[in-house]
Design a protein around this motif. Sequence first.
Motif, short mmCIF file in Angstrom:
data_model
loop_
_atom_site.label_atom_id
_atom_site.label_comp_id
_atom_site.label_asym_id
_atom_site.label_seq_id
_atom_site.Cartn_x
_atom_site.Cartn_y
_atom_site.Cartn_z
N GLY A 38 0.84 -1.21 0.00
CA GLY A 38 0.00 0.00 0.00
C GLY A 38 0.87 1.25 0.00
N PRO A 39 0.22 2.43 -0.08
CA PRO A 39 1.00 3.68 -0.13
C PRO A 39 1.99 3.83 1.03
CG PRO A 39 -1.30 4.09 -0.64
CD PRO A 39 -1.21 2.65 -0.23
N GLU A 40 1.66 3.19 2.18
CA GLU A 40 2.52 3.35 3.37
C GLU A 40 3.93 2.77 3.18
OE1 GLU A 40 -0.17 1.47 3.14
OE2 GLU A 40 0.56 -0.57 3.51
N ARG B 82 4.42 0.44 -7.43
CA ARG B 82 4.48 0.36 -5.97
C ARG B 82 3.57 -0.73 -5.42
NH1 ARG B 82 0.47 3.36 -4.11
NH2 ARG B 82 -0.37 1.30 -3.64
N SER B 83 2.37 -0.84 -5.99
CA SER B 83 1.40 -1.81 -5.46
C SER B 83 1.70 -3.24 -5.92
CB SER B 83 -0.01 -1.43 -5.91
OG SER B 83 -0.16 -1.64 -7.30
N GLY B 84 2.52 -3.35 -6.96
CA GLY B 84 2.80 -4.68 -7.50
C GLY B 84 1.85 -5.06 -8.63
N ALA B 85 0.99 -4.10 -9.05
CA ALA B 85 0.03 -4.40 -10.14
C ALA B 85 0.78 -4.68 -11.44
CB ALA B 85 -0.94 -3.23 -10.32
N ALA C 110 3.38 9.16 0.02
CA ALA C 110 2.34 8.15 0.23
C ALA C 110 0.95 8.77 0.03
CB ALA C 110 2.45 7.56 1.64
N GLU C 111 0.77 9.98 0.52
CA GLU C 111 -0.52 10.68 0.35
C GLU C 111 -0.77 10.96 -1.14
OE1 GLU C 111 -3.05 11.24 2.06
OE2 GLU C 111 -4.08 12.82 0.93
N ALA C 112 0.29 11.31 -1.85
CA ALA C 112 0.15 11.56 -3.30
C ALA C 112 -0.36 10.29 -3.99
CB ALA C 112 1.49 11.99 -3.89
N SER D 274 -7.81 16.02 -10.36
CA SER D 274 -8.18 16.76 -11.58
C SER D 274 -6.93 17.41 -12.15
CB SER D 274 -9.22 17.82 -11.24
OG SER D 274 -8.68 18.66 -10.24
N GLY D 275 -5.89 16.63 -12.30
CA GLY D 275 -4.63 17.16 -12.82
C GLY D 275 -3.47 16.43 -12.18
N ARG D 276 -2.26 16.92 -12.44
CA ARG D 276 -1.07 16.25 -11.93
C ARG D 276 -0.91 16.46 -10.43
NH1 ARG D 276 2.89 14.47 -15.60
NH2 ARG D 276 2.84 12.79 -14.10
N ILE D 277 -0.29 15.48 -9.78
CA ILE D 277 0.16 15.67 -8.40
C ILE D 277 1.68 15.76 -8.44
CG2 ILE D 277 0.27 14.69 -6.08
CD1 ILE D 277 -2.37 13.51 -6.41
N LEU D 278 2.21 16.81 -7.82
CA LEU D 278 3.64 17.03 -7.81
C LEU D 278 4.18 16.93 -6.39
CD1 LEU D 278 3.85 20.16 -10.18
CD2 LEU D 278 3.85 17.74 -10.81
N LEU D 279 5.42 16.47 -6.27
CA LEU D 279 6.11 16.40 -4.97
C LEU D 279 7.26 17.41 -5.00
CD1 LEU D 279 6.34 12.52 -4.59
CD2 LEU D 279 4.78 14.08 -3.37
N VAL D 280 7.34 18.21 -3.95
CA VAL D 280 8.37 19.24 -3.90
C VAL D 280 9.26 19.01 -2.69
CG1 VAL D 280 8.75 21.72 -3.63
CG2 VAL D 280 6.93 20.90 -5.11
N PRO D 281 10.58 18.83 -2.91
CA PRO D 281 11.48 18.58 -1.76
C PRO D 281 11.55 19.80 -0.83
CG PRO D 281 12.56 18.00 -3.84
CD PRO D 281 11.27 18.71 -4.19
#
Length: 320
Positions: free
Chosen positions: A11-13, A47-50, A301-303, A313-320
């Motif tokens: 899972g995301p965790e 990540r999930s193994g799909a 994980a939340e992303a 409704s669009g991209r999710i970005l991660l910012v350090p």
Amino acid sequence: MLAVVLRGTGGPEVLVPEDLPVPAPGPGQVLLRVEAAAVSSGETMLRSGAIPMPFPFPLVLGAEAVGVVERIGEGVDPALEGTRVVAITGGRGSYAEYAAVDVAMTAAVPSGLSPTDAVAMAASGAMAFGLARKAGLAGGETVLVEGGSGKIGGYLVRRARELGATRVIATAGTAAGRDRVRALGAQVVVDHSEPDWPDLLPAEPVDVVFDMVGGAVAGRLLDVLTPSTGRILLYGTLSGAPAVVDSAKIRERGLQVVGCGGPGWAAGIFGVDYPEFLAAAGRGDVPRPAIDAVLPLADAAEAHRRLEAGRTSGRILLVP
Ligand SMILES: NC(=O)c1ccc[n+]([C@@H]2O[C@H](COP(=O)([O-])OP(=O)(O)OC[C@H]3O[C@@H](n4cnc5c(N)ncnc54)[C@H](OP(=O)(O)O)[C@@H]3O)[C@@H](O)[C@H]2O)c1
């Protein structure tokens, strides 16, 4: 440096922020100080193994990044230091404060484009430009875009119209997606949530099919292609199975089946289509991308949770 480490599928965790050494750029690489990494559904599936993980654990996930070149590896032009580039990592490494990436897989971000917009749009937009180029789209043709409601598909609908396609047929699985592809310029819209959606296509032949579903659907679409000049470009296997195509039919009808994947394909896209797409985006010739959320890197994980919930409704970005 802060990096999000994956020690196994789950899972995301299983995406855990950790402190790792800054990677050293190898020959032909640059070290990027990552400003933002984009999160994709391909990454949630890995990540999930799909879908099978092609890399050994532990690893830092992440394929798309934008950042500033901090150091260069052997054989790389020193003039690149300090430039802002988008990069494709090859599938791992961008959920981190720093990433070592092949310089051949980077393209300069023009001054008219913010880093977040650049990373949100570059990979899908450049893919669409590359697919249209590979198809040799000539004006006056009829084009079928599967998943016109998706990132690459949306840019493809626009690109086909720009290049003079007279009729663009696009598929989408939701009412909202169908409205969106119409707004992008598709004249005919088909609901791909219908199991036999190829039967719903107009009777007239199609010159070019952009297929990312694969499986039996790709094989059925050979029947709609224009004899002698029709071509189908295979660039994805969303159905989970490679395209099943009848070689006798391909020969007898004089069709072209064009594979769009692998290192040679990626290198061509980077050499030609990234610069062309980014230049168009910098000039404002491409609409700004929808960005659903910009989250701190530690919230990877939340992303993934949000992306898997399917309500973005669009991209999710991660910012350090
Ligand atoms: N060859 C390469 O170099 C390369 C590079 C990047 C990506 N890809 C592939 O390109 C594809 C699209 O990527 P993307 O980033 O644009 O994805 P995306 O933004 O997640 O969009 C996925 C699209 O697929 C549509 N879809 C879902 N199920 C479908 C079905 N059964 N039949 C037809 N369409 C269906 C969705 O439509 P609805 O939401 O409207 O149902 C949506 O339009 C993926 O298969 C990916 O693996 C290939």
